[in-house]
Design an enzyme around this catalytic site. Structure first.
Site, PDB file in Angstrom:
ATOM      1  N   TYR A 201     -10.587  14.330  46.861  1.00 19.69           N
ATOM      2  CA  TYR A 201      -9.298  13.650  47.024  1.00 19.69           C
ATOM      3  C   TYR A 201      -8.176  14.666  47.207  1.00 19.69           C
ATOM      4  CZ  TYR A 201      -5.278  10.693  45.721  1.00 19.69           C
ATOM      5  OH  TYR A 201      -4.082  10.026  45.694  1.00 19.69           O
ATOM      6  N   THR A 234      -0.962   3.264  38.076  1.00 18.00           N
ATOM      7  CA  THR A 234      -1.343   2.327  39.131  1.00 18.00           C
ATOM      8  C   THR A 234      -2.785   1.867  38.916  1.00 18.00           C
ATOM      9  OG1 THR A 234      -2.209   4.046  40.577  1.00 18.00           O
ATOM     10  CG2 THR A 234       0.147   3.562  40.751  1.00 18.00           C
TER      11      THR A 234
END
Length: 318
Positions: A201, A234
């Site tokens: 990522y 989130t």
């Protein structure tokens, strides 16, 4: 060197990327920057049904902008749209179902959208962090396919549409995690060695920053920027990094805090006055490398990345 980078990054993060870091930075924000009407301007926001994407879509809708939510899941997108419309009283909110890991779908959406709609601002927010090496139906590693190739295809395919309007912008939601990575153009799909989803990522996010810098030099009539939202609470963080979320939950930013700089870059006159191609954190341009981190890629390595992405993009173009 990666141990050094990770250590320096963690210290930096605890000081700057948390809720308290945002609150300290926000004392210097100019509230008038976001006091704008977006009526008549059109925004494509990927990953807009939750997290930072949804928070950004809400802020754009609140200011009268036309919102195009590019999402993967129909029911979640419809629910998010309903909530955004209810809160903003803005009916100009539209859902487009696209899997950003599917290169052909991304191409098809971009081509169709360019023919039927106007676009002023593209916000590349969609992303994933898959912790086990997983391939898409096209045989591509999923993090790379979503975070890098999908972003590359969507942006390059929409550039002609952006060039037709006044004050066009592209904002890409990267991550401060990219500071731990040097571009590895020789293993874009993480086929060598043990797979690490967090590192994959971060490598993708480094690639996004490099792409933003390159696009800025190639297309001077469009304002490009990338940004780090800080450590925000989130759904993606909860599911992809559960141990980090559990340890840091009390210190994490809200979704609105994480989205603040995205919105600022997308809508404010102050952001448009900044040089194109920079990397932002809390409404300020910041360095893309840690001190003494040896994370800078050569021009040849960057060219290798661009050539590979161009080859993939053409392979899947309808």
């Amino acid at each position: 060197m990666s141990v050094y980078r990770n250590a320096v990054w963690l210290v930096k993060g605890l000081q700057e990327y948390t809720r308290s870091g945002y609150e300290a930075a926000a004392k210097h924000f100019a509230p008038a920057d976001l006091e704008v009407s977006l009526s008549g301007r059109s925004y494509v926001i990927t990953g807009a049904n939750s997290g930072l994407g949804k928070a950004t879509a809400q802020e754009v809708a609140n200011r009268g902008g036309t919102v195009h939510m590019v999402c993967r899941n129909q029911s979640r997108a419809d629910a998010a749209k309903e909530e955004i419309v209810e809160r903003s009283k803005n009916q100009n909110v539209h859902v487009h179902i696209v899997d950003m890991s599917n290169a052909r779908q991304v191409w098809e959406f971009a081509q169709s959208f360019s023919q039927s709609s106007c676009l002023h601002v593209l916000i590349n927010n969609a992303g994933c962090m898959v912790n086990e090496r997983e391939l898409t139906e096209d045989g591509l590693e999923k993090n790379f396919a979503t975070n890098t190739l999908g972003t590359y295809i969507l942006t390059t395919a929409l550039i002609p549409a952006l060039k037709k309007v006044e004050d066009p912008r592209v904002v890409t939601v990267s991550s401060g995690g990219m500071l731990t990575q040097k571009l590895n153009a020789d293993d874009l799909q993480f086929e060598k060695g043990a797979f690490d989803g967090t590192a994959a990522y971060a490598q993708n996010k480094r690639q996004q920053v490099i792409l933003t810098e390159r696009w800025a030099t190639q297309h001077k009539d469009i304002h490009f920027s990338s940004m780090h939202p800080g450590w925000a609470d989130t759904p993606a963080v909860q599911t992809s990094m559960p141990s980090f979320h559990a340890k840091m939950q009390a210190k994490l930013r809200t979704e609105a805090m994480g989205a603040d700089t995205v919105v600022w870059l997308a809508v404010s006159a102050a952001a448009a006055k900044q040089p194109s191609g920079l990397f932002f954190q809390d409404r300020k341009a910041v360095a893309t490398h840690l001190p003494l981190a040896s994370s800078r890629a050569s021009a040849q390595e960057e060219e290798k990345l661009l050539a590979a992405l161009d080859e993939f993009a053409l392979k899947f173009k309808p």
